[in-house]
Design an enzyme around this catalytic site. Structure first.
Site, PDB file in Angstrom:
ATOM      1  CG  ASP A 107      -2.040   1.022   1.092  1.00  0.00           C
ATOM      2  OD1 ASP A 107      -2.394   1.385  -0.044  1.00  0.00           O
ATOM      3  OD2 ASP A 107      -2.582   1.444   2.130  1.00  0.00           O
ATOM      4  CG  HIS A 114      -4.290  10.368   2.955  1.00  0.00           C
ATOM      5  ND1 HIS A 114      -5.349  10.244   3.821  1.00  0.00           N
ATOM      6  CD2 HIS A 114      -3.424   9.364   3.269  1.00  0.00           C
ATOM      7  CE1 HIS A 114      -5.140   9.191   4.616  1.00  0.00           C
ATOM      8  NE2 HIS A 114      -3.986   8.658   4.299  1.00  0.00           N
ATOM      9  NE  ARG A 123       4.308  12.573  11.194  1.00  0.00           N
ATOM     10  CZ  ARG A 123       4.564  13.578  10.370  1.00  0.00           C
ATOM     11  NH1 ARG A 123       5.317  14.583  10.766  1.00  0.00           N
ATOM     12  NH2 ARG A 123       4.078  13.587   9.146  1.00  0.00           N
ATOM     13  CD  GLU A 181      -6.003   4.611   4.874  1.00  0.00           C
ATOM     14  OE1 GLU A 181      -5.286   3.868   4.152  1.00  0.00           O
ATOM     15  OE2 GLU A 181      -5.549   5.352   5.768  1.00  0.00           O
ATOM     16  CD  GLU A 183      -5.601   2.927  -0.066  1.00  0.00           C
ATOM     17  OE1 GLU A 183      -4.772   2.314  -0.778  1.00  0.00           O
ATOM     18  OE2 GLU A 183      -5.484   3.061   1.154  1.00  0.00           O
ATOM     19  CG  ASP A 215      -5.756   0.261   3.807  1.00  0.00           C
ATOM     20  OD1 ASP A 215      -5.825  -0.779   4.482  1.00  0.00           O
ATOM     21  OD2 ASP A 215      -4.830   1.096   3.916  1.00  0.00           O
ATOM     22  CD  GLN A 222      -2.831   4.079  10.867  1.00  0.00           C
ATOM     23  OE1 GLN A 222      -4.056   4.113  10.761  1.00  0.00           O
ATOM     24  NE2 GLN A 222      -2.028   4.651   9.991  1.00  0.00           N
ATOM     25  CE  LYS A 235      -3.439   1.936   7.364  1.00  0.00           C
ATOM     26  NZ  LYS A 235      -4.312   2.751   6.524  1.00  0.00           N
ATOM     27  CB  THR A 326      -6.234   7.764   1.729  1.00  0.00           C
ATOM     28  OG1 THR A 326      -6.133   6.758   2.712  1.00  0.00           O
ATOM     29  CG2 THR A 326      -7.594   8.447   1.817  1.00  0.00           C
TER      30      THR A 326
HETATM   31 MN    MN Z   1      -4.136   2.772   2.756  1.00  0.00          MN
END
Ligand code: MN
Length: 395
Positions: A107, A114, A123, A181, A183, A215, A222, A235, A326
């Site tokens: 992935d 994103h 963060r 997500e 994708e 996803d 996570q 994931k 994503t």
């Molecule tokens: Mn993903």
């Protein structure tokens, strides 16, 4: 014999012809093409059981790019003539299966929008939401191919370990921040031997087609586990793909240039025309569309992702799947994950009149997409759908 028809406005007309695997009661799964509202058995249509009387597309994909072109032309020709009755099924009368045997799965993280949003959310104190490597290489991680499931498969809420900033110690339990997500997934038709990387210019000859890809992501698991090696159990419990693989050959009219890449990329990633795809995705939450992510906004090209994936000499195989990461556009209603759409759960979205942040048991998510085809036609991708069911009782 029957003459099949699909109008030029049909998302699955002659300009599309996606591949899948179907079965009818009492028979083994076999490769088919979708034409309008019909599923057409390819072993019977093209009189080629050796290639198509299989439960996966892998045998056909391994035959290579020239053969994909020839078969696509042969299908078009055959569908313009009368078709043997035994080759034709109504879409609603068949069971669809996972279309290919998934080899390795990677992935990526190819949307600047994103990656910037997640950087701000995960963060909070960092000066730059993008990490210093992000514009120099397509960041990715290796996932779990065994947990890639077909659209319609229920998704069991994962349980795991988490620790919020205020928690004195980690706790174990069902994931409270279950997310999606939106994708695209790229299916490798022919791989490369170890030590012989695929160049950016050759990538198009190795990529067989495109699927929708959800996803599913456990954000609390996570957030606690990802430092310093990246996503793992948050994931790996499930990812959903659509049943129809849209051939890359059907997407020529959808090619667009990716956004300007600044700073300039290293020579192994440099392309004269770094192509992306003008695919419009749509995410429906319990039937209500909540976001429309534009694939055309993705920073890294699929060819750059495949070239990067193999540049160290790593081999790829028929059936390898690499997903884009994503898809998020610049606008709020173009964000492809709920964590971005609700800004970490602080800004709920309204779903059928209720304020919602993350997924609850019983919720259903459906990804759909369309892209430009030749002469104003549109290409459909079908859907990738999944419903959340309550966590398995822990041992
Ligand atoms: Mn993903």
């Amino acid at each position: 014999m029957t003459r099949l028809t699909a109008s030029g406005a049909d998302l699955f007309g002659l300009h599309n012809l996606p591949y899948g695997v179907y079965s009818v009661a009492g028979a083994e799964p076999r490769v088919a093409v979708r034409y309008g509202g019909f599923v057409v058995d390819l072993a019977l249509l093209l009189d080629d059981a050796e290639t198509f009387a299989h439960p996966f597309l892998n045998t056909f994909m391994a035959q290579g790019h020239e053969r994909w072109i020839a078969v696509r032309a042969a299908i078009k020709e055959a569908l313009e003539e009368d078709v043997p009755d035994e080759a034709v099924h109504e879409l609603g009368a068949v069971t669809l299966h996972l279309p290919f045997d998934v080899a390795d799965y990677v992935d990526f993280y190819a949307s600047a929008h994103h990656a910037s949003n997640l950087g701000r959310l995960f963060r909070r104190d960092a000066p730059d939401p993008l990490m210093p490597n992000w514009k120099h290489l397509p960041v990715g991680y290796h996932g779990r191919s065994a947990s890639i499931v077909l659209s319609g498969t229920d998704i069991v809420r994962p349980s795991g370990q988490r620790k919020g900033p205020g928690d004195p110690a980690p706790v174990f339990g069902p994931e409270p921040r279950l997310d999606i997500e939106a994708e695209l997934g790229f299916v490798v038709g022919t791989g490369n031997p170890m030590g012989a990387p695929i160049s950016v210019d050759d990538a198009e000859r190795h990529i067989f087609g495109v699927v929708l890809f959800n996803d599913w992501s456990a954000r609390a698991i996570q957030a606690w586990e990802y430092v310093p090696l990246g996503p793992n159990l948050g994931k790996s419990f499930a990812s959903t793909i659509s049943p129809w693989v849209v051939p890359l050959l059907a997407l020529e009219a959808a090619h667009v240039r990716v956004p300007d890449q600044d700073p300039a990329v290293l020579p192994y990633l440099a392309m004269e025309n770094p192509w992306g795809l003008d695919v419009d995705l749509e995410v429906a939450w319990n039937g209500q569309v909540v976001t429309r992510p534009p694939y055309s906004a993705m920073y890294w090209s699929p060819a750059q992702m495949l070239a990067h994936l193999t540049v160290n000499g790593a081999p790829t195989r028929t059936g390898d799947l690499f997903a884009s990461g994503t898809v998020s556009g610049p606008a709020k209603d173009q964000r492809g994950a709920l964590i971005e759409l609700t800004w970490g759960g602080q800004e709920p979205v309204t779903v059928n009149g209720d304020d919602r942040t993350f997924l609850e048991d019983g919720d259903e998510i459906a990804l759909t997409a369309t892209a430009p085809g030749p002469g104003g036609a549109r290409i459909g991708f079908g859907e990738a759908r999944g419903r959340i069911v309550s966590a398995a009782r822990s041992a």
